[in-house]
Enzyme design. Structure first.
Site, PDB file in Angstrom:
ATOM      1  N   HIS A 202       0.837  -1.202   0.000  1.00  0.00           N
ATOM      2  CA  HIS A 202       0.000   0.000   0.000  1.00  0.00           C
ATOM      3  C   HIS A 202       0.871   1.251   0.000  1.00  0.00           C
ATOM      4  CE1 HIS A 202      -3.983  -1.838   1.091  1.00  0.00           C
ATOM      5  NE2 HIS A 202      -3.177  -2.830   1.407  1.00  0.00           N
ATOM      6  N   GLU A 284       2.991   0.266   4.190  1.00  0.00           N
ATOM      7  CA  GLU A 284       2.591   1.564   3.630  1.00  0.00           C
ATOM      8  C   GLU A 284       3.892   2.222   3.192  1.00  0.00           C
ATOM      9  OE1 GLU A 284      -0.433   2.609   3.213  1.00  0.00           O
ATOM     10  OE2 GLU A 284      -1.727   1.628   4.693  1.00  0.00           O
TER      11      GLU A 284
HETATM   12 ZN   LIG Z   1      -4.104   1.151   0.693  1.00  0.00          ZN
END
Ligand SMILES: [Zn+2]
Length: 323
Positions: A202, A284
């Site tokens: 992500h 992330e």
């Molecule tokens: Zn995401």
């Protein structure tokens, strides 16, 4: 981007000593692979200052929406695609395929088509301790580069790198489905593959002054017929491996807005972690709403570095677990 953090933050465990010892044992092997890759790519030492701007690299010329841009860069950076360098492992050289027989699950977060399928992705799915949306559209940079394009591009680059090491790579989606899959199915795909390691890729959508990357590890969930307690320990190890390798490969600092800046968080509100029966983390990679991070993640050369970091972390974990 993932859902808002609903779970408590946890203090870092004191695994540092163990981690360093294991790292010391693995460094020669991993470093050899790293040298090989860098020898091909001609990549200089990493520093935060070495990252080119998005518009300043020829690899970016294909544009954000062009799948071929990623494919070209993959080809250029693929060790086996440059046999004249003499470092390509031969199929019979087992030491050149350290991940032979290993399975890796790559989960590119979201799906470029989700935005056109709100009714499908907004359906609720049960994740043990709560119900969540099947999937979400994800974040984007202020200039409109979507997270779903970023995650798919990075995942494909990671796949190329891991396949070169002999791994079998399974993807939850490869831009070949109109939406999703649901977060429950994303976990189930890794479970069915009996993956040795799994990662959901992500990029975040936090405030404009927030920057850096972080890894998300599972908190134990034993509720509603869901029990991930067996993977909490190994997933923490995996997360620490990915955290170190991603930082080393990209120069990206630990996120300054998560968990006191330690570079990882532990959560119980993500279906993809609650439902997993194989070691799994989220990453992330950067904050899409921060201008500096956005400059980096829209650069194909930075995405290659990000992929290298993720691949290195996965490799280290798998090789360490094999001993
Ligand atoms: Zn995401």
């Amino acid at each position: 981007m993932t859902s808002d953090d609903l779970g408590p933050h946890h203090s870092p465990r004191t695994r540092a000593t163990t981690f360093v010892l294991v790292l010391a044992a693995l460094v020669p092997l991993c470093f050899a692979g790293w040298l090989g890759w860098n020898a091909i790519a001609g990549e200089p030492g990493k520093s935060a200052d070495a990252h080119p701007a998005a518009s300043g690299t020829s690899q970016d010329a294909g544009g954000w929406g062009s799948p071929s841009a990623g494919a070209k860069a993959n080809s250029a950076g693929h060790p086996s695609g440059t046999p004249t360098t003499g470092v390509s492992p031969s199929p019979s050289a087992s030491k050149g395929k350290p991940l032979a027989g290993k399975v890796v699950l790559l989960d590119p977060g979201h799906n470029p088509g989700n935005v056109d399928h709100p009714s499908e992705i907004n359906k609720l799915v049960f994740v043990g301790n709560s119900s969540k949306a099947c999937d979400t559209t994800g974040a984007s940079t202020n200039a409109g580069y979507p997270e779903a394009q970023f995650t798919l591009d990075v995942a494909r680059r990671v796949r190329t790198l891991l396949q070169a090491e002999g791994a079998t790579v399974v993807m939850t989606q490869d831009g070949n489905t109109p939406w999703g899959p649901c977060v429950t199915e994303r976990a189930a795909i890794g479970n069915r593959a009996h993956a040795d390691a799994a990662i959901s890729i992500h990029a975040d959508g936090a405030g404009s002054s927030d920057h850096g990357f972080h890894v998300i590890m599972p908190q134990a969930v034993d509720a509603g017929g869901v029990d991930n307690t067996a993977i909490v320990g190994p997933s923490h190890t995996l997360g620490m491996d990915v955290r170190a390798a991603f930082n080393a490969a990209t120069g990206e600092p630990f996120a300054n807005y998560i968990n006191g800046g330690v570079g990882y968080d532990i959560r119980s509100d993500l279906g993809g972690l609650n439902m997993s029966t194989v070691p799994k983390v989220f990453i992330e990679c950067a904050n899409m709403r921060n201008s500096g991070d956005a400059d980096r993640l829209t650069s194909a050369s930075w995405r290659q570095e990000a992929a290298q970091g993720i691949a290195n972390g996965l490799s280290q974990f798998i090789l360490q677990e094999a001993h």
